[in-house]
Design a protein around this motif. Structure first.
Motif, PDB file in Angstrom:
ATOM      1  N   SER A 133      38.442  45.235  42.853  1.00 43.01           N
ATOM      2  CA  SER A 133      37.741  44.125  42.208  1.00 43.01           C
ATOM      3  C   SER A 133      37.416  43.019  43.215  1.00 43.01           C
ATOM      4  N   GLY A 137      33.790  41.665  43.991  1.00 38.52           N
ATOM      5  CA  GLY A 137      33.487  40.253  43.848  1.00 38.52           C
ATOM      6  C   GLY A 137      32.757  39.700  45.059  1.00 38.52           C
ATOM      7  N   GLN A 185      31.392  47.667  36.525  1.00 42.95           N
ATOM      8  CA  GLN A 185      32.594  48.214  37.148  1.00 42.95           C
ATOM      9  C   GLN A 185      33.347  49.159  36.222  1.00 42.95           C
ATOM     10  N   LEU A 249      38.202  39.572  39.695  1.00 40.03           N
ATOM     11  CA  LEU A 249      36.782  39.537  40.050  1.00 40.03           C
ATOM     12  C   LEU A 249      36.160  38.176  39.744  1.00 40.03           C
TER      13      LEU A 249
END
Length: 311
Positions: A133, A137, A185, A249
């Motif tokens: 994550s 990000g 995701q 994230l």
């Protein structure tokens, strides 16, 4: 052999049988003990400790702080920023259910029907879930960059200058931009769940329906979709619980900003503890998150069970 010799032998057999039955009763507890111990140390103790800290005022340094009773809980009840962050979690959960699950079902059905190249497509679709994550990000923070990001670059090349936006810097767009990345995701995860459920669907039923003249759309709506109801309920519950505790994230992409527009409960708790050094109040937020998630889980299970009974 005399009766005096037979009696001790029978007595020994009875004792061995009793020991064996006793061992059978004790064995499950022996094997479960390590798992129970881990749960007590790493789950129950932190949970109880966090709830205890919600009744103190403490900056995390020195002694255990000062006992303030329900003062932190009263503050939480009047904290508009907390309730705003909880609303953002709810919006994240709703849009995750509405966006992620239908797309995951469609992809699962398409991949289940595909024969050539299905393995390659499964790998390609599953790639987003393999990335951390934090890495996602950072990646999408650069993609959303208003000056150098490819989104605004493509829009400018197409002459759509009015469509270019500061995707993460605009309070009206920040939360939606983050939700789009979260959905991208986790769609592969739910796609795999639905694929596993479809793999148990009898192929003979599909072939018989096609021989009777049923179209692919009819087979999907009348046969496959009812078969996926149990998996859909499980996936919806996982989405709801995951959306209530989402953190990494969002923290990397926006940090909860701008102007708290993408703040969720977990990022608010993190900033309260590690930026404001209010460990007591941060523990109150964490405890409130636990109760909210537990309530949502119970309600979701009750609703799903009632729906299952009606169907």
């Amino acid at each position: 052999m005399s009766s005096a010799e037979i009696a001790p032998t029978e007595s020994g057999h009875r004792q061995s049988s009793r020991r064996f039955r006793r061992a059978q009763k004790v064995a499950p507890f022996v094997f479960l003990a390590p798992a129970v111990l881990l749960l007590l140390v790493f789950l129950l103790y932190p949970l109880v400790s966090s709830f205890r800290l919600s009744f103190v005022s403490w900056n995390g340094l020195g002694d255990g702080g000062d006992f303030v009773g329900f003062q932190n809980w009263v503050r939480l009840a009047h904290d508009t920023l907390f309730w705003r962050s909880a609303l953002h979690n709810i919006l994240l959960a709703v849009f995750s259910v509405v966006v992620q699950l239908p797309i995951a079902v469609v992809l699962a059905v398409v991949l289940d029907e595909a024969s050539k190249g299905s393995r390659i497509l499964k790998i390609l679709y599953f790639l987003p879930l393999l990335m951390s994550s934090v890495a996602l990000g950072v990646l999408f923070k650069n993609i959303y960059d208003p000056n150098f990001g490819p989104i605004n670059g493509i829009l400018s090349e197409l002459g759509l200058y009015s469509w270019t936006q500061d995707w993460l810097g605009d309070p009206r767009l920040a939360l939606a931009s983050v939700i789009a990345v979260v959905s991208w995701q986790y769609i592969p995860f739910y796609m795999v769940l639905f694929l596993a459920a479809l793999s148990s669907f009898p192929r003979e039923i599909t072939e018989a329906a096609r021989l009777d003249g049923a179209s692919g759309r009819t087979i999907f709506w009348r046969l496959k979709l009812p078969h996926l109801q149990g998996t859909f309920r499980t996936a919806a519950l996982l989405v709801l619980i995951g959306s209530m505790r989402y953190f990494d994230l969002i923290y990397v992409m926006t940090g909860g900003g701008p102007e708290n527009a993408s703040e969720v409960m977990a990022t608010y708790m993190y900033r309260t503890v590690f930026a404001s050094f209010e460990l007591g109040y941060g523990s109150t937020i964490a405890s409130a998150m636990f109760f909210i998630i537990m309530a949502i889980s119970i309600v979701s299970l009750r609703v799903s069970q009632r729906f299952e009974t009606e169907v």
